[in-house]
Scaffold this active site. Structure first.
Site, short mmCIF file in Angstrom:
data_model
loop_
_atom_site.label_atom_id
_atom_site.label_comp_id
_atom_site.label_asym_id
_atom_site.label_seq_id
_atom_site.Cartn_x
_atom_site.Cartn_y
_atom_site.Cartn_z
CG ASP A 213 22.02 20.43 -24.23
OD1 ASP A 213 21.86 19.46 -24.99
OD2 ASP A 213 22.86 20.44 -23.30
N GLY A 217 24.43 15.82 -27.33
CA GLY A 217 25.11 16.65 -28.33
C GLY A 217 24.20 17.21 -29.40
CE1 TYR A 299 -6.94 2.54 -55.65
CE2 TYR A 299 -7.33 0.31 -54.83
CZ TYR A 299 -7.06 1.66 -54.59
OH TYR A 299 -6.92 2.10 -53.30
CB SER A 312 -3.08 3.28 -44.02
OG SER A 312 -4.32 3.77 -43.53
N GLY A 313 -3.88 5.35 -46.77
CA GLY A 313 -4.59 5.41 -48.04
C GLY A 313 -6.09 5.58 -47.95
CG HIS A 317 -12.33 8.83 -53.53
ND1 HIS A 317 -12.96 8.24 -54.60
CD2 HIS A 317 -11.84 7.81 -52.78
CE1 HIS A 317 -12.85 6.94 -54.51
NE2 HIS A 317 -12.17 6.64 -53.41
CB CYS A 335 -11.71 5.34 -50.22
SG CYS A 335 -9.92 5.42 -50.39
CG ASN A 337 -16.35 4.84 -53.20
OD1 ASN A 337 -16.52 3.88 -53.94
ND2 ASN A 337 -15.14 5.19 -52.81
#
Length: 388
Positions: A213, A217, A299, A312-313, A317, A335, A337
């Site tokens: 519970d 409900g 991009y 958020s990206g 990479h 990002c 790089n």
């Protein structure tokens, strides 16, 4: 002569004085009386006529001054519910959950120490939920994760009784690891250790939410179970001032990687990230965080290697187009790089849950709700529980 007679007489009288008495009344009083014979007292929980019983709890039959000799529990279709008798015969308990909105009949027979039988019956009904709550988990059963991995639980409905959820979700680890729950909102709760997991830790998550519970409900639906392993301690620090990322494996520096982070107006947020997922041939698309592809800052580019660090990206990479800038200046949209070779090496040795700390980037502070960035919350604040 008279002296000798006196001596014998004296000795003889002493022996007679020390002879044991045959006192049967004293011997009888030292024996323990036999315990009285008593009739058995049988109890069934839930009791007769109980309503809105929580299906996730057990049905228990107990005997006092005797033993349970027979126990049955059937639903309103006459189907039996499995149970188990304790080795000493004093307790019987269900071994499978009850159903929602059903009526059950429990019957117990026992025998007291007086040798006489007794029988008791309980008829009760279980609750009918307004809403059944399902939960998604991260990580999943069988996965290997990094030392920064939180245990995240996402409900498909808001939870009112958050303490009931925390009680239902059992976390165990070998070696023992101190940790706590933290609610980001009414449907998302994470559990994390006070400090990073030790490499090699074995974690068991038993999200036994069925039939519990949760208030207003809402009842838990399907329970979840997962066994998780913590891999090597992969911890990286990305420095926007030196444009280098230092990667350690189990405390030893394994590689220093030239990088490029977010350029002015796109500075990479500062803080401790947890790797969320790993990808190959991944399309980086600015529209996923609100920047149209056809705008000046937009991009859409496919990269060979990408690992997500935030919702958020933010990724680390491969970026062959910025190799000349890596190690010298920040030119990305936020990002991290690096060369394809370095990105592939890092992804190959690591897993989701690894830790990457960004410093000296000039960016805003990373939000703890952005991805799995739970280490942004200090421990004293974390163990207070968040939005309970």
């Amino acid at each position: 002569m008279s002296l000798a007679v006196l001596m014998v007489t004296s000795c003889t009288s002493g022996e007679a004085a020390t002879e044991p008495k045959n006192d049967t009344s004293e011997q009888t009083s030292s024996a323990k009386p036999a315990p009285p014979k008593k009739p058995v007292k049988l109890t069934i929980t839930p009791g007769d006529k109980a309503a809105d019983v929580v299906p996730g709890g057990p049905v228990t039959i107990a005997a006092i001054d005797g033993k349970v000799t027979q126990a049955t529990l059937v639903n309103d279709d006459g189907e039996p519910v499995a149970g188990r008798l304790s080795p000493d015969g004093t307790t019987w308990q269900t071994t499978e959950p009850l159903g929602f909105g059903r009526t059950y009949t429990a019957t117990a027979t026992g025998q007291g120490t007086d040798g006489k039988p007794a029988t008791v019956t309980s008829v009760f009904s279980t609750a009918t939920p307004r809403v059944k709550a399902d939960v998604a988990m991260n990580p999943l059963d069988g996965q290997t994760v990094g030392v920064g991995q939180p245990l995240a639980f996402y409900f498909d409905v808001n939870i009112e009784n958050k303490a009931a959820v925390e009680q239902a979700i059992q976390i165990s680890a070998t070696p023992h690891t101190e940790g706590a729950f933290y609610w980001f909102d009414d449907s998302e709760v994470h559990w994390r250790p006070k400090e990073y997991w030790a490499a090699g830790t074995k974690i068991t998550i038993n999200a036994a939410i069925y039939g519990k519970d949760f208030g207003n409900g809402v009842f838990g639906n399907d329970s979840r179970l997962a066994n998780i392993t913590v891999g090597d301690a992969i911890v990286a620090t990305a420095d926007g001032a030196t444009h280098q990322m230092t990667v350690t494996v189990n405390g030893e520096v394994a590689r220093t990687i030239p990088i490029s982070m977010g350029k002015p107006a796109h500075e990479t947020p500062v803080g401790t990230y947890v790797v969320m997922s790993e990808h190959s041939n991944y399309t980086m698309d600015s529209s996923t965080y609100g920047v149209p592809v056809d705008s000046s800052a937009g991009y859409r580019t496919t990269v060979a290697v990408a690992s997500r660090m935030s919702n958020s990206g933010i990724f680390y990479h491969s970026a062959p187009w910025s190799v000349g800038d890596q190690g010298h200046r920040n030119v990305s949209h936020g990002c991290i790089n690096m060369t394809t070779e370095n990105a592939r090496w890092l992804q190959d040795i690591s897993q989701k849950g690894d830790v990457i700390t960004v410093q000296n980037s000039g960016g805003p502070v990373l939000e703890p709700w952005d991805g799995l960035s739970v280490w942004q919350v200090p421990w004293d604040e974390w163990k207070a529980g968040g939005k309970r």
